[in-house]
Scaffold this active site. Structure first.
Site, PDB file in Angstrom:
ATOM      1  N   THR A 108     -10.280  53.645  11.006  1.00  0.00           N
ATOM      2  CA  THR A 108     -10.916  54.972  10.944  1.00  0.00           C
ATOM      3  C   THR A 108      -9.984  56.059  10.423  1.00  0.00           C
ATOM      4  O   THR A 108     -10.443  57.151  10.062  1.00  0.00           O
ATOM      5  CB  THR A 108     -11.404  55.390  12.339  1.00  0.00           C
ATOM      6  OG1 THR A 108     -10.260  55.569  13.195  1.00  0.00           O
ATOM      7  CG2 THR A 108     -12.315  54.335  12.939  1.00  0.00           C
ATOM      8  N   ASP A 203       8.786  52.963   8.980  1.00  0.00           N
ATOM      9  CA  ASP A 203       9.254  51.631   8.605  1.00  0.00           C
ATOM     10  C   ASP A 203      10.561  51.704   7.824  1.00  0.00           C
ATOM     11  O   ASP A 203      11.484  50.916   8.022  1.00  0.00           O
ATOM     12  CB  ASP A 203       8.200  50.909   7.769  1.00  0.00           C
ATOM     13  CG  ASP A 203       7.050  50.383   8.615  1.00  0.00           C
ATOM     14  OD1 ASP A 203       7.243  50.200   9.826  1.00  0.00           O
ATOM     15  OD2 ASP A 203       5.966  50.175   8.061  1.00  0.00           O
TER      16      ASP A 203
END
Length: 209
Positions: A108, A203
């Site tokens: 979403t 990351d």
């Protein structure tokens, strides 16, 4: 402050270019993020309120400016916000620090909160929200709404990169919150990542991908 400020200082832009490069190492990325956040912090704190105090120099007494009010509150949006936090704390070591944990539902693109711990008396503090990427703006809007619910009134948003969609979302939801960034990139891709961007800041900072 105007709603969107892009810091065009040559050192900021130079460091950002190296961070964008996919070949930059995790250690290099992390160090550059700390350095660039310190430079961005100068801009986001440019108009902090001052008051006068009496001091004595080695030569004479004088009235000199100091920051007015309670210590600033720095709010890191976990986890990538911690990369900005390190640099800003070097400039403002006395600041109070809070954390808001949000992750993005990949289906979403909406934020899901899993943690929050912030300083008290936010209504009496300048509050600076830290998150490297202003992409869809959904997490940023949610974090600012949470802080307003806790009393924060003077809120600024500091990020490394912004997308036009995220800036528009923040302006619509929180027009009173100025945004300071190093660059306004072109767009979001179909997965909600900033293009050209620099990938996932968390990351790249922590070496998790």
């Amino acid at each position: 402050m105007q709603h969107l400020t892009i810091v065009t200082h040559p050192l900021v832009q130079h460091k950002l270019t190296i961070m964008r490069d996919r070949e930059t190492s995790t250690a290099g990325f992390r160090g550059l993020l700390r350095e660039i956040s310190l430079l961005l912090a100068y801009e986001v704190t440019r108009d902090l309120p001052l008051t006068m105090t009496s001091i004595e120099t080695p030569l004479t007494e004088m009235e000199a400016p100091v920051l007015q009010g309670k210590k600033l509150a720095l709010i890191s949006i976990l986890r990538a916000g911690n990369g900005l936090l390190d640099g800003v704390l070097e400039l403002i070591p006395s600041a109070r620090v809070g954390f808001i944990g949000l992750y993005r539902d990949e289906a979403t693109l909406q934020p899901v909160k899993y943690y929050d711990k912030v300083p008290g008396d936010l209504d009496e503090r300048v509050t600076i929200v830290l998150d490297p990427m202003l992409a869809t703006g959904n997490s940023s809007v949610a974090a600012v709404s949470l802080l307003k619910d806790k009393g924060a009134a003077d809120i600024r948003f500091l990020c490394l990169l912004a997308a036009p969609e995220g800036v528009a979302r923040m302006r619509e939801a929180h027009p009173d919150v100025p945004i300071v960034t190093a660059a306004l990139d072109k767009r979001l891709n179909e997965k909600g990542y900033i293009v050209p961007g620099l990938g996932d800041a968390g990351d790249r900072m922590f070496g998790t991908k």
